[in-house]
Design a protein around this motif. Structure first.
Motif, PDB file in Angstrom:
ATOM      1  N   ASN A  35       0.829  -1.205   0.000  1.00 17.31           N
ATOM      2  CA  ASN A  35       0.000   0.000   0.000  1.00 17.31           C
ATOM      3  C   ASN A  35       0.869   1.263   0.000  1.00 17.31           C
ATOM      4  OD1 ASN A  35      -2.615   1.174   0.032  1.00 17.31           O
ATOM      5  ND2 ASN A  35      -2.396   1.622   2.208  1.00 17.31           N
ATOM      6  N   ASP A  36       0.542   2.206  -0.851  1.00 12.46           N
ATOM      7  CA  ASP A  36       1.062   3.586  -0.825  1.00 12.46           C
ATOM      8  C   ASP A  36       2.461   3.797  -1.408  1.00 12.46           C
ATOM      9  OD1 ASP A  36      -1.278   4.186   0.479  1.00 12.46           O
ATOM     10  OD2 ASP A  36      -0.369   4.346   2.470  1.00 12.46           O
ATOM     11  N   ASP A  37       3.378   2.867  -1.219  1.00 14.25           N
ATOM     12  CA  ASP A  37       4.798   3.146  -1.491  1.00 14.25           C
ATOM     13  C   ASP A  37       5.358   2.284  -2.625  1.00 14.25           C
ATOM     14  OD1 ASP A  37       7.625   3.446  -1.371  1.00 14.25           O
ATOM     15  OD2 ASP A  37       7.473   4.065   0.725  1.00 14.25           O
ATOM     16  N   PRO A  38       5.538   2.845  -3.824  1.00 14.85           N
ATOM     17  CA  PRO A  38       6.063   2.061  -4.952  1.00 14.85           C
ATOM     18  C   PRO A  38       7.513   1.625  -4.757  1.00 14.85           C
ATOM     19  CG  PRO A  38       5.911   4.382  -5.550  1.00 14.85           C
ATOM     20  CD  PRO A  38       5.226   4.237  -4.225  1.00 14.85           C
ATOM     21  N   TYR A  39       8.279   2.398  -3.985  1.00 18.76           N
ATOM     22  CA  TYR A  39       9.685   2.036  -3.768  1.00 18.76           C
ATOM     23  C   TYR A  39       9.802   0.781  -2.909  1.00 18.76           C
ATOM     24  CZ  TYR A  39      11.007   6.459  -5.860  1.00 18.76           C
ATOM     25  OH  TYR A  39      11.188   7.498  -6.748  1.00 18.76           O
ATOM     26  N   ILE A  40       9.006   0.703  -1.848  1.00 20.51           N
ATOM     27  CA  ILE A  40       9.014  -0.506  -1.030  1.00 20.51           C
ATOM     28  C   ILE A  40       8.468  -1.685  -1.830  1.00 20.51           C
ATOM     29  CG2 ILE A  40       7.897  -1.616   0.956  1.00 20.51           C
ATOM     30  CD1 ILE A  40       8.348   0.867   2.549  1.00 20.51           C
ATOM     31  N   ALA A  41       7.463  -1.434  -2.660  1.00 20.16           N
ATOM     32  CA  ALA A  41       6.936  -2.500  -3.516  1.00 20.16           C
ATOM     33  C   ALA A  41       8.029  -3.058  -4.425  1.00 20.16           C
ATOM     34  CB  ALA A  41       5.766  -1.972  -4.351  1.00 20.16           C
ATOM     35  N   LYS A  42       8.812  -2.163  -5.011  1.00 16.47           N
ATOM     36  CA  LYS A  42       9.891  -2.584  -5.906  1.00 16.47           C
ATOM     37  C   LYS A  42      10.978  -3.337  -5.152  1.00 16.47           C
ATOM     38  CE  LYS A  42      12.464  -2.630  -9.662  1.00 16.47           C
ATOM     39  NZ  LYS A  42      12.089  -3.414 -10.850  1.00 16.47           N
ATOM     40  N   LYS A  43      11.439  -2.768  -4.038  1.00 17.80           N
ATOM     41  CA  LYS A  43      12.553  -3.348  -3.290  1.00 17.80           C
ATOM     42  C   LYS A  43      12.191  -4.678  -2.622  1.00 17.80           C
ATOM     43  CE  LYS A  43      16.063  -1.389  -2.075  1.00 17.80           C
ATOM     44  NZ  LYS A  43      17.480  -1.476  -2.512  1.00 17.80           N
ATOM     45  N   SER A  44      10.931  -4.851  -2.254  1.00 19.82           N
ATOM     46  CA  SER A  44      10.503  -6.083  -1.592  1.00 19.82           C
ATOM     47  C   SER A  44      10.082  -7.160  -2.575  1.00 19.82           C
ATOM     48  CB  SER A  44       9.342  -5.793  -0.637  1.00 19.82           C
ATOM     49  OG  SER A  44       8.183  -5.385  -1.367  1.00 19.82           O
ATOM     50  N   ASN A  45      10.140  -6.828  -3.864  1.00 24.32           N
ATOM     51  CA  ASN A  45       9.740  -7.773  -4.913  1.00 24.32           C
ATOM     52  C   ASN A  45       8.269  -8.162  -4.789  1.00 24.32           C
ATOM     53  OD1 ASN A  45      10.325  -9.235  -7.257  1.00 24.32           O
ATOM     54  ND2 ASN A  45      10.833 -11.092  -6.124  1.00 24.32           N
ATOM     55  N   ALA A  46       7.451  -7.178  -4.417  1.00 23.44           N
ATOM     56  CA  ALA A  46       6.011  -7.400  -4.318  1.00 23.44           C
ATOM     57  C   ALA A  46       5.412  -7.558  -5.713  1.00 23.44           C
ATOM     58  CB  ALA A  46       5.353  -6.224  -3.596  1.00 23.44           C
ATOM     59  N   ASN A  47       4.166  -8.053  -5.748  1.00 25.85           N
ATOM     60  CA  ASN A  47       3.482  -8.203  -7.033  1.00 25.85           C
ATOM     61  C   ASN A  47       2.939  -6.887  -7.562  1.00 25.85           C
ATOM     62  OD1 ASN A  47       2.651 -11.023  -5.418  1.00 25.85           O
ATOM     63  ND2 ASN A  47       3.409 -11.288  -7.497  1.00 25.85           N
ATOM     64  N   GLY A  48       2.859  -5.880  -6.664  1.00 29.75           N
ATOM     65  CA  GLY A  48       2.349  -4.606  -7.132  1.00 29.75           C
ATOM     66  C   GLY A  48       2.213  -3.605  -6.005  1.00 29.75           C
ATOM     67  N   VAL A  49       1.606  -2.469  -6.325  1.00 28.90           N
ATOM     68  CA  VAL A  49       1.428  -1.392  -5.360  1.00 28.90           C
ATOM     69  C   VAL A  49       0.023  -0.822  -5.518  1.00 28.90           C
ATOM     70  CG1 VAL A  49       2.331   0.370  -6.936  1.00 28.90           C
ATOM     71  CG2 VAL A  49       2.409   0.766  -4.459  1.00 28.90           C
ATOM     72  N   HIS A  50      -0.547  -0.392  -4.393  1.00 29.12           N
ATOM     73  CA  HIS A  50      -1.875   0.231  -4.435  1.00 29.12           C
ATOM     74  C   HIS A  50      -1.757   1.679  -4.001  1.00 29.12           C
ATOM     75  CE1 HIS A  50      -6.262   0.227  -4.507  1.00 29.12           C
ATOM     76  NE2 HIS A  50      -6.157   1.112  -3.520  1.00 29.12           N
ATOM     77  N   LEU A  51      -2.402   2.583  -4.746  1.00 29.55           N
ATOM     78  CA  LEU A  51      -2.302   4.013  -4.499  1.00 29.55           C
ATOM     79  C   LEU A  51      -3.662   4.628  -4.207  1.00 29.55           C
ATOM     80  CD1 LEU A  51      -0.022   4.885  -7.539  1.00 29.55           C
ATOM     81  CD2 LEU A  51       0.737   4.485  -5.192  1.00 29.55           C
ATOM     82  N   GLY A  52      -3.700   5.475  -3.173  1.00 27.25           N
ATOM     83  CA  GLY A  52      -4.884   6.273  -2.916  1.00 27.25           C
ATOM     84  C   GLY A  52      -4.817   7.562  -3.708  1.00 27.25           C
ATOM     85  N   GLN A  53      -5.873   8.342  -3.641  1.00 22.92           N
ATOM     86  CA  GLN A  53      -5.893   9.614  -4.356  1.00 22.92           C
ATOM     87  C   GLN A  53      -4.821  10.568  -3.828  1.00 22.92           C
ATOM     88  OE1 GLN A  53      -7.823  10.542  -7.090  1.00 22.92           O
ATOM     89  NE2 GLN A  53      -8.319   8.362  -7.148  1.00 22.92           N
TER      90      GLN A  53
END
Length: 245
Positions: A35-53
């Motif tokens: 949730n919220d942070d694309p950098y942590i999503a990238k570094k943790s090898n997550a499947n994706g990121v979710h963004l609020g408005q």
């Protein structure tokens, strides 16, 4: 992208937790979204990121796509039909959340279920309903055609979290066993499971001899209609024509 750490401060504790969760989800074959942070999503090898408005004001969607890469999912929260339509048009958005549907502690407003059918009708991407959903109001939103929901407090505040999660799962499975959603002539519709093309044409009150039926981009000969059982998220076009003399 170069060194991500030099581009944005990353909370080490959050990254450590996200990486552990990412590894666990991969082991269990479960999709993991940060949730919220694309950098942590990238570094943790997550499947994706979710963004609020609010997150969209911090990171533009094209910027997030550059950060997480082309193979990662990007989800966006929407709180109105206007925001949903905007997300619909963004090629970088993979799925859309809509809410809050019911009252919730995290927002000072809620949208209700009055627009759920319209949202389902116009959504061009996978749609998740969120906000204040619990076992007491679940039937209300399912009755409007919703099939994918997100739940936080409705599960984690239960005395028995496992039992509560199982109750949600069983209720959704029961609903999916009876109904499913398909796209017919460009519009989302909920139909009975087990319906075939012949029965669909009959229910739509078309004359079988005056239509051409396309199923998942293949024109289906009339004699095959009874054999084609519709599945969740199938796409059907029924084209009628008039004869002349």
């Amino acid at each position: 992208l170069g060194n991500l750490d030099s581009m944005m401060y990353i909370n080490d504790e959050l990254l450590k937790l996200a990486t552990a969760l990412s590894n666990l989800c991969k082991e269990k074959r479960v999709t993991f979204i940060v949730n919220d942070d694309p950098y942590i999503a990238k570094k943790s090898n997550a499947n994706g990121v979710h963004l609020g408005q609010v997150d969209k004001k911090k990171y533009s969607i094209p910027e997030v796509r550059r950060i997480v890469g082309s193979n990662s999912l990007i989800g966006v929260s929407t709180h109105s039909l206007v925001e949903l339509k905007e997300a619909n048009l963004d090629n970088n958005v993979d799925y859309i959340a809509y809410g809050p549907v019911f009252t919730t502690e995290t927002k000072n407003y809620f949208l209700g279920v009055k627009d759920v059918k319209e949202v389902l009708k116009i959504a061009k991407k996978p749609l998740v309903f969120i906000g204040g959903i619990n076992l007491s109001n679940l039937d209300e939103i399912l009755a409007e055609g919703a099939r994918t929901i997100a739940v936080i407090r409705g599960i984690i505040q239960a005395k028995d979290i496992t039992a509560q999660a199982r109750s949600f799962k069983n209720r959704l499975i029961k609903e999916m066993d009876i109904k499913m959603r398909v796209r017919i002539n460009g519009e989302n519709e909920t139909i009975d499971k087990g319906l075939n093309l012949a029965k669909l044409v009959e229910r739509k009150k078309f004359s079988p001899n005056m239509v051409v039926v396309e199923h998942n981009f293949r024109i289906v000969p009339k004699e095959e209609w009874p054999e084609v059982i519709l599945q969740e998220n199938d796409q059907v076009e029924i084209l009628s024509f008039m004869g002349g003399g």
